[in-house]
Design a protein around this motif. Structure first.
Motif, short mmCIF file in Angstrom:
data_model
loop_
_atom_site.label_atom_id
_atom_site.label_comp_id
_atom_site.label_asym_id
_atom_site.label_seq_id
_atom_site.Cartn_x
_atom_site.Cartn_y
_atom_site.Cartn_z
N GLY A 37 10.57 12.31 -7.28
CA GLY A 37 11.08 13.50 -6.61
C GLY A 37 11.89 14.40 -7.53
N GLU A 38 12.90 15.00 -6.94
CA GLU A 38 13.75 15.98 -7.64
C GLU A 38 14.41 15.39 -8.89
N PRO A 60 10.22 -0.21 -7.66
CA PRO A 60 10.17 1.22 -7.97
C PRO A 60 11.06 1.66 -9.14
N PHE A 82 3.58 3.86 -1.84
CA PHE A 82 4.19 4.31 -3.09
C PHE A 82 5.30 5.31 -2.81
N MET A 83 6.30 5.30 -3.68
CA MET A 83 7.27 6.38 -3.73
C MET A 83 6.80 7.31 -4.86
N VAL A 84 6.80 8.60 -4.60
CA VAL A 84 6.43 9.58 -5.63
C VAL A 84 7.70 10.17 -6.23
N GLY A 95 0.79 -1.23 0.00
CA GLY A 95 0.00 0.00 0.00
C GLY A 95 0.82 1.28 0.00
N VAL A 151 15.28 11.52 -8.62
CA VAL A 151 15.63 11.00 -7.30
C VAL A 151 14.35 10.61 -6.56
N ALA A 152 14.38 9.48 -5.89
CA ALA A 152 13.20 9.02 -5.14
C ALA A 152 12.70 10.11 -4.22
N GLY A 153 11.40 10.39 -4.28
CA GLY A 153 10.80 11.46 -3.49
C GLY A 153 9.99 10.95 -2.31
N GLU A 154 8.93 11.67 -2.04
CA GLU A 154 8.05 11.38 -0.90
C GLU A 154 7.46 9.97 -0.94
N MET A 155 7.34 9.35 0.23
CA MET A 155 6.65 8.06 0.34
C MET A 155 5.21 8.35 0.79
N ILE A 156 4.24 7.75 0.10
CA ILE A 156 2.85 7.95 0.53
C ILE A 156 2.22 6.59 0.83
N ASN A 157 1.54 6.51 1.97
CA ASN A 157 0.90 5.28 2.42
C ASN A 157 -0.60 5.36 2.12
N ARG A 158 -1.07 4.45 1.27
CA ARG A 158 -2.48 4.43 0.89
C ARG A 158 -3.13 3.07 1.20
N ARG A 159 -2.63 2.44 2.26
CA ARG A 159 -3.13 1.11 2.64
C ARG A 159 -4.65 1.08 2.78
N TYR A 178 13.67 4.25 3.93
CA TYR A 178 13.56 4.21 2.47
C TYR A 178 14.80 4.82 1.84
#
Lengths: 187, 187
Positions: free
Chosen positions: A172-173, B21, A168-170, A166, B170-178, B156
């Motif tokens: 980024g830069e 990812p 995700f990584m969004v 559940g 570059v990997a950005g924000e992690m969002i949890n949508r469980r 992460y």
């Protein structure tokens, strides 16, 4: 929003710019009067000329059968504004519901294939099945991108990258390190 | 830094959390007294049990031949602190230089394969060649992950995702949508 007006044709060998970073994609398909769409995270660019991408599409997915029979599909690139729909599409089956209606997806006719484009996605890659020899053993569809269009802005899409559970990584830069590359490695 | 102390064993079927990812990876190999390492962006999880990952490794890469012959390699996961080395490794060939020495890479013995682990990478996935039938046609190596270890912090990794032309996301924000997932889709 007239999304069409903000998309441009993309040479098919440039698809890697959008798919190599590993985003979650929506794969739409159509066969014999029936359409479906699925969420997919297991894919890789395989070649640039021809423009090949490999996708794992389990037999448990209704789309597996539509793509295998029609030998066509569209890879659509969603961004964070579609997160809830991406999850809903991934958690339901086209064997039971019409996902286009359920998730209110706007579609358009593709240029070269029968499967519908999803209008609100940042990019659309029309694909034909290039090699079906790995489907039986690995559920691995080797697809050739035969037409591509992408939004003209923003310059880089805020894609979703799935880590399981559940989360995700969004995207980024963006960092530009051209000065560290040899000339022949830049393309 | 004693990196070993901050890594833990990971069940091999959990590798998808780090590879799905779509990060750039460093693939290390060893055959007949010779070691090499390459930078790679074209890969996909293929299955979780067995834990399979497919990688495109061109015949132009020296590593192609070492992996084909030894039937083993290690997938190492670099983060942004290694960006310059990742680019340097990708822009040189092991046929001409010893990249481990050139880029001052710390290595360790792997648990199950002969190829070296790269210590400073966030995670290390030891692989054996599972299916060589796609190598000739597509340069596609189907690998089974047979051992895995990851750093315990940060939670992460700030991975690099290549878009071509010297530019990385570059990997950005992690969002949890469980809360939006069906129970059976969470794992």
């Amino acid at each position: 929003m007239n999304v069409n007006a903000s998309k441009k044709q993309l040479p098919v060998d440039k698809a890697r710019r959008y798919l190599e970073p590993g985003p979650v994609i929506l794969v739409s398909s159509h066969h014999d009067g029936e359409s479906d769409v699925m969420t997919l995270g297991w894919h890789s660019i395989l070649d640039r000329s021809p423009s090949l991408v490999g996708c794992i599409i389990s037999k448990k997915n209704h789309s597996h059968h539509l793509i295998k029979q029609s030998r066509e599909c569209v890879i659509n690139l969603p961004t964070t504004d579609l997160t809830e729909k991406v999850i809903g599409i991934g958690n339901t089956t086209g064997a039971e519901i019409d996902k286009f209606s359920e998730f209110e997806l706007s579609t358009e006719r593709a240029q070269k294939v029968g499967a519908p484009l999803i209008t609100d996605c940042y990019a659309n890659f029309e694909c034909r099945l290039y090699d079906d020899s790995l489907i039986e053993r690995y559920n691995f569809f080797i697809l050739e991108i035969v037409a591509a269009q992408v939004m003209t802005e923003p310059e880089y899409p805020t894609t979703l990258h799935y880590t399981g559970d559940g989360i995700f990584m969004v995207a980024g830069e963006m960092i530009n390190r051209r000065e560290l590359f040899s000339e022949h490695m830049l393309d």
